[in-house]
Motif scaffolding. Structure first.
Motif, mmCIF file in Angstrom:
data_model
loop_
_atom_site.group_PDB
_atom_site.id
_atom_site.type_symbol
_atom_site.label_atom_id
_atom_site.label_comp_id
_atom_site.label_asym_id
_atom_site.label_seq_id
_atom_site.Cartn_x
_atom_site.Cartn_y
_atom_site.Cartn_z
ATOM 1 N N GLN A 60 103.749 50.583 43.802
ATOM 2 C CA GLN A 60 102.810 49.570 43.028
ATOM 3 C C GLN A 60 102.355 50.376 41.813
ATOM 4 O OE1 GLN A 60 102.682 46.380 44.115
ATOM 5 N NE2 GLN A 60 103.881 46.784 45.914
ATOM 6 N N LYS A 61 102.902 51.210 41.511
ATOM 7 C CA LYS A 61 102.488 52.253 40.284
ATOM 8 C C LYS A 61 102.247 51.108 39.098
ATOM 9 C CE LYS A 61 107.056 53.599 38.574
ATOM 10 N NZ LYS A 61 108.088 53.696 39.491
ATOM 11 N N GLY A 62 101.087 51.548 38.475
ATOM 12 C CA GLY A 62 100.780 50.641 37.077
ATOM 13 C C GLY A 62 99.865 49.393 37.594
ATOM 14 N N SER A 77 94.244 51.981 39.924
ATOM 15 C CA SER A 77 95.618 51.972 39.609
ATOM 16 C C SER A 77 96.322 52.884 40.349
ATOM 17 C CB SER A 77 95.863 52.010 38.144
ATOM 18 O OG SER A 77 97.235 51.624 37.710
ATOM 19 N N PRO A 78 97.447 52.557 40.893
ATOM 20 C CA PRO A 78 98.381 53.417 41.758
ATOM 21 C C PRO A 78 98.963 54.212 40.740
ATOM 22 C CG PRO A 78 98.383 51.242 42.888
ATOM 23 C CD PRO A 78 97.560 51.125 41.467
ATOM 24 N N THR A 79 99.202 55.528 40.929
ATOM 25 C CA THR A 79 100.107 56.040 40.305
ATOM 26 C C THR A 79 101.489 56.269 40.847
ATOM 27 O OG1 THR A 79 99.572 58.424 41.541
ATOM 28 C CG2 THR A 79 98.071 57.899 39.792
ATOM 29 N N PRO A 80 102.445 57.123 39.951
ATOM 30 C CA PRO A 80 103.829 57.158 40.464
ATOM 31 C C PRO A 80 103.907 58.133 41.687
ATOM 32 C CG PRO A 80 103.777 57.330 38.038
ATOM 33 C CD PRO A 80 102.394 57.317 38.514
ATOM 34 N N ALA A 81 102.847 59.084 42.062
ATOM 35 C CA ALA A 81 102.745 60.111 43.037
ATOM 36 C C ALA A 81 102.299 59.197 44.245
ATOM 37 C CB ALA A 81 102.056 61.164 42.681
ATOM 38 N N GLY A 82 101.799 57.861 44.200
ATOM 39 C CA GLY A 82 101.367 57.495 45.263
ATOM 40 C C GLY A 82 99.849 57.531 45.627
ATOM 41 N N LEU A 83 99.207 58.014 44.673
ATOM 42 C CA LEU A 83 97.617 58.388 44.800
ATOM 43 C C LEU A 83 96.994 57.153 43.679
ATOM 44 C CD1 LEU A 83 97.480 61.935 44.474
ATOM 45 C CD2 LEU A 83 97.366 60.462 46.427
ATOM 46 N N LEU A 84 95.550 57.066 43.929
ATOM 47 C CA LEU A 84 95.068 56.127 43.106
ATOM 48 C C LEU A 84 94.117 56.832 41.823
ATOM 49 C CD1 LEU A 84 93.002 54.397 45.957
ATOM 50 C CD2 LEU A 84 94.864 53.400 44.570
ATOM 51 N N GLU A 85 94.198 56.340 40.726
ATOM 52 C CA GLU A 85 93.396 56.786 39.640
ATOM 53 C C GLU A 85 92.567 55.916 39.166
ATOM 54 O OE1 GLU A 85 95.615 57.856 36.073
ATOM 55 O OE2 GLU A 85 96.857 55.849 36.224
ATOM 56 N N ASP A 93 95.684 42.811 38.194
ATOM 57 C CA ASP A 93 96.802 42.042 39.092
ATOM 58 C C ASP A 93 96.193 41.730 40.471
ATOM 59 O OD1 ASP A 93 98.994 42.693 37.190
ATOM 60 O OD2 ASP A 93 98.564 44.595 37.501
ATOM 61 N N LEU A 94 95.388 42.434 40.652
ATOM 62 C CA LEU A 94 94.696 41.947 42.170
ATOM 63 C C LEU A 94 93.120 42.283 42.150
ATOM 64 C CD1 LEU A 94 94.639 41.162 45.390
ATOM 65 C CD2 LEU A 94 95.094 43.712 45.692
ATOM 66 N N ARG A 95 92.108 41.300 42.247
ATOM 67 C CA ARG A 95 90.881 41.282 42.516
ATOM 68 C C ARG A 95 90.232 40.956 43.903
ATOM 69 N NH1 ARG A 95 87.555 38.078 38.467
ATOM 70 N NH2 ARG A 95 87.714 39.773 37.264
ATOM 71 N N LEU A 96 89.521 42.169 44.513
ATOM 72 C CA LEU A 96 89.047 41.709 45.755
ATOM 73 C C LEU A 96 87.449 41.877 45.360
ATOM 74 C CD1 LEU A 96 91.107 44.596 47.551
ATOM 75 C CD2 LEU A 96 91.558 42.324 47.450
ATOM 76 N N THR A 97 86.925 40.494 45.802
ATOM 77 C CA THR A 97 85.557 40.528 45.783
ATOM 78 C C THR A 97 85.033 40.632 46.934
ATOM 79 O OG1 THR A 97 85.745 39.408 43.553
ATOM 80 C CG2 THR A 97 83.754 39.337 44.500
ATOM 81 N N VAL A 98 83.924 41.391 47.314
ATOM 82 C CA VAL A 98 83.296 41.266 48.575
ATOM 83 C C VAL A 98 82.126 40.051 48.513
ATOM 84 C CG1 VAL A 98 81.554 42.485 50.341
ATOM 85 C CG2 VAL A 98 83.542 43.811 48.981
#
Length: 186
Positions: A60-62, A77-85, A93-98
């Motif tokens: 899901q990078k980018g 944003s997911p990175t190419p390494a599979g972490l979050l930045e 692209d996706l919004r999660l609202t509590v």
């Protein structure tokens, strides 16, 4: 015949006081910024112990993920390494609202082991991946603690913490108004 606790007024007043404090309290911007940075570091620490989670995020990078609660907003944003930045971007692209406003209600739901209510907008596939992460990735606090103090003390502390959490969940479930009374029906 039940007896009412002399402190029942405190149990009723505490959630209102916490909600009022949360509504009026605004920490300095640098405290919020550093707290968010530490949160992202913690999330990446947890993710690094889960290769499957990292592989799913790398696909899901980018993508732009926005988490919103009350006045707070976190962009990741997911990175190419599979972490979050941490990101600073327009749109998402996706919004999660509590949707729950009260921090007390959110804490109660988490103490019961429930997820808070969330409104989802955007990419369905990305939402499914985030949901998979929420359902399957867990922090192994005992393992991290064992690195610091050894296996036996870490196991003992983790057992105490699990017992305390079980007691807290039981207490929250038995409170009036939670709708989760335990025990058999009369």
């Amino acid at each position: 015949m039940g007896t009412q606790s002399p402190f029942s007024w405190a149990a009723q007043a505490l959630p209102d006081m916490v909600n009022r404090l949360a509504a009026n309290f605004q920490p300095p911007a640098w405290v919020v910024d550093e707290s968010v940075n530490r949160l992202v570091l913690f999330l990446n620490h947890v993710l690094m112990n889960e290769p499957e989670a990292m592989a799913r995020l790398a696909r899901q990078k980018g993508q732009r993920i926005e988490l919103v609660w009350d006045r707070m907003q976190l962009q990741l944003s997911p990175t190419p390494a599979g972490l979050l930045e941490r990101g600073h971007f327009e749109g998402f692209d996706l919004r999660l609202t509590v949707t729950e406003d009260s921090p007390v209600s959110i804490a109660s739901a988490l103490a019961r082991g429930d997820k808070p209510k969330v409104r989802i907008e955007g990419d369905v596939q990305l939402a499914a991946e985030v949901n998979w992460l929420i359902d399957h990735v867990r922090w192994d606090a005992e393992e991290d603690l064992a690195r610091l103090i050894g296996d036996a003390p870490a196991h003992t502390l983790a057992q105490v913490a699990r017992q305390a959490l079980a007691a807290l969940r039981s207490f929250v479930a038995q409170r009036p108004g939670t709708g989760l009374r335990t025990g058999s029906a009369a």
